[in-house]
Design an enzyme around this catalytic site. Sequence first.
Site, PDB file in Angstrom:
ATOM      1  N   HIS A 192       0.842  -1.201   0.000  1.00  0.00           N
ATOM      2  CA  HIS A 192       0.000   0.000   0.000  1.00  0.00           C
ATOM      3  C   HIS A 192       0.886   1.264   0.000  1.00  0.00           C
ATOM      4  CE1 HIS A 192      -3.193  -2.541   2.303  1.00  0.00           C
ATOM      5  NE2 HIS A 192      -3.654  -2.366   1.090  1.00  0.00           N
ATOM      6  N   SER A 202      -3.049  -7.511   2.988  1.00  0.00           N
ATOM      7  CA  SER A 202      -3.194  -7.411   4.443  1.00  0.00           C
ATOM      8  C   SER A 202      -3.530  -8.771   5.038  1.00  0.00           C
ATOM      9  CB  SER A 202      -4.291  -6.406   4.796  1.00  0.00           C
ATOM     10  OG  SER A 202      -3.958  -5.135   4.333  1.00  0.00           O
ATOM     11  N   ARG A 224      -2.523  -5.938  -8.442  1.00  0.00           N
ATOM     12  CA  ARG A 224      -1.587  -7.044  -8.213  1.00  0.00           C
ATOM     13  C   ARG A 224      -1.784  -8.128  -9.255  1.00  0.00           C
ATOM     14  NH1 ARG A 224      -3.472  -7.308  -2.109  1.00  0.00           N
ATOM     15  NH2 ARG A 224      -5.300  -6.662  -3.276  1.00  0.00           N
ATOM     16  N   LYS A 264     -16.667  -6.912   5.992  1.00  0.00           N
ATOM     17  CA  LYS A 264     -15.403  -7.407   6.544  1.00  0.00           C
ATOM     18  C   LYS A 264     -15.379  -7.242   8.051  1.00  0.00           C
ATOM     19  CE  LYS A 264     -12.363  -6.720   2.540  1.00  0.00           C
ATOM     20  NZ  LYS A 264     -11.179  -5.993   2.021  1.00  0.00           N
TER      21      LYS A 264
HETATM   22  P1  ADP Z   1      -6.124  -5.864   0.693  1.00  0.00           P
HETATM   23  O1  ADP Z   1      -6.838  -6.255   1.937  1.00  0.00           O
HETATM   24  O2  ADP Z   1      -6.296  -6.852  -0.420  1.00  0.00           O
HETATM   25  O3  ADP Z   1      -4.700  -5.491   0.911  1.00  0.00           O
HETATM   26  P2  ADP Z   1      -7.239  -3.150   0.453  1.00  0.00           P
HETATM   27  O4  ADP Z   1      -8.687  -2.863   0.307  1.00  0.00           O
HETATM   28  O5  ADP Z   1      -6.618  -2.712   1.722  1.00  0.00           O
HETATM   29  O6  ADP Z   1      -6.970  -4.665   0.130  1.00  0.00           O
HETATM   30  O7  ADP Z   1      -6.454  -2.506  -0.772  1.00  0.00           O
HETATM   31  C1  ADP Z   1      -6.620  -1.188  -1.190  1.00  0.00           C
HETATM   32  C2  ADP Z   1      -6.009  -1.007  -2.554  1.00  0.00           C
HETATM   33  O8  ADP Z   1      -4.607  -1.303  -2.507  1.00  0.00           O
HETATM   34  C3  ADP Z   1      -6.566  -1.888  -3.659  1.00  0.00           C
HETATM   35  O9  ADP Z   1      -6.570  -1.138  -4.862  1.00  0.00           O
HETATM   36  C4  ADP Z   1      -5.559  -3.010  -3.771  1.00  0.00           C
HETATM   37  O10 ADP Z   1      -5.547  -3.561  -5.067  1.00  0.00           O
HETATM   38  C5  ADP Z   1      -4.276  -2.263  -3.489  1.00  0.00           C
HETATM   39  N1  ADP Z   1      -3.218  -3.109  -2.958  1.00  0.00           N
HETATM   40  C6  ADP Z   1      -3.316  -3.945  -1.901  1.00  0.00           C
HETATM   41  N2  ADP Z   1      -2.138  -4.582  -1.692  1.00  0.00           N
HETATM   42  C7  ADP Z   1      -1.289  -4.141  -2.660  1.00  0.00           C
HETATM   43  C8  ADP Z   1       0.061  -4.437  -3.010  1.00  0.00           C
HETATM   44  N3  ADP Z   1       0.764  -5.342  -2.336  1.00  0.00           N
HETATM   45  N4  ADP Z   1       0.622  -3.788  -4.064  1.00  0.00           N
HETATM   46  C9  ADP Z   1      -0.124  -2.902  -4.770  1.00  0.00           C
HETATM   47  N5  ADP Z   1      -1.413  -2.585  -4.509  1.00  0.00           N
HETATM   48  C10 ADP Z   1      -1.984  -3.183  -3.469  1.00  0.00           C
END
Ligand code: ADP
Length: 166
Positions: free
Chosen positions: A17, A128, A90, A41
């Site tokens: 992130h 996450s 991803r 969630k």
């Molecule tokens: P997650 O629980 O899958 O990490 P989130 O809702 O917190 O999902 O993710 C928010 C945004 O960040 C989404 O657009 C997701 O695709 C992106 N994201 C999550 N992890 C990564 C990563 N490792 N690299 C790039 N983008 C990411």
Amino acid sequence: MKVAIYPGSFDPVTSGHLNIIRRAANIFDKLLVCVMVNAGKNPMFTLEERVEFIRRVTSDIPNVEVDSSNELLAEYAKRKGSCVIVKGLRAGSDFENEFQMALINHKINPNLDTMFLTAEHQYMYLSSSTVKELGSYNVDLSDFLPEQIIPDFQERISTIQGGNRK
Ligand code: ADP
């Protein structure tokens, strides 16, 4: 001023992130990172904790602001005067879902577009939920989580494990 929104659950914010946040902050004048309430969630960290973690790890990036919302994203963007949503993409799994959400958001608010930044290769498989699983196994988390939040994360894992043993 071009304002972009980076929405997500951030439960908790990972190095993947943070990588997207830094890159998006370089492109736009201001980046609003918004923790979205997702009734479906069951988060490990409260909304306030997630916001505070993101503030902590982005304190060195002046054009990043952290917020939270339970609104529809398209409405939130309109209220904030933003016409761009930033998403991280991803390998594999993200595409179908994100494509659908981008189309829906554009339909609800035709001024709103979604921009995708491809995940950096070392974070391609990081989420996450993976970090939460690894947390239970005493793995070194420094490649996955920003160092400023690792102690709080580990403390929460121990609390949960302590609770589960009872
Ligand atoms: P997650 O629980 O899958 O990490 P989130 O809702 O917190 O999902 O993710 C928010 C945004 O960040 C989404 O657009 C997701 O695709 C992106 N994201 C999550 N992890 C990564 C990563 N490792 N690299 C790039 N983008 C990411």
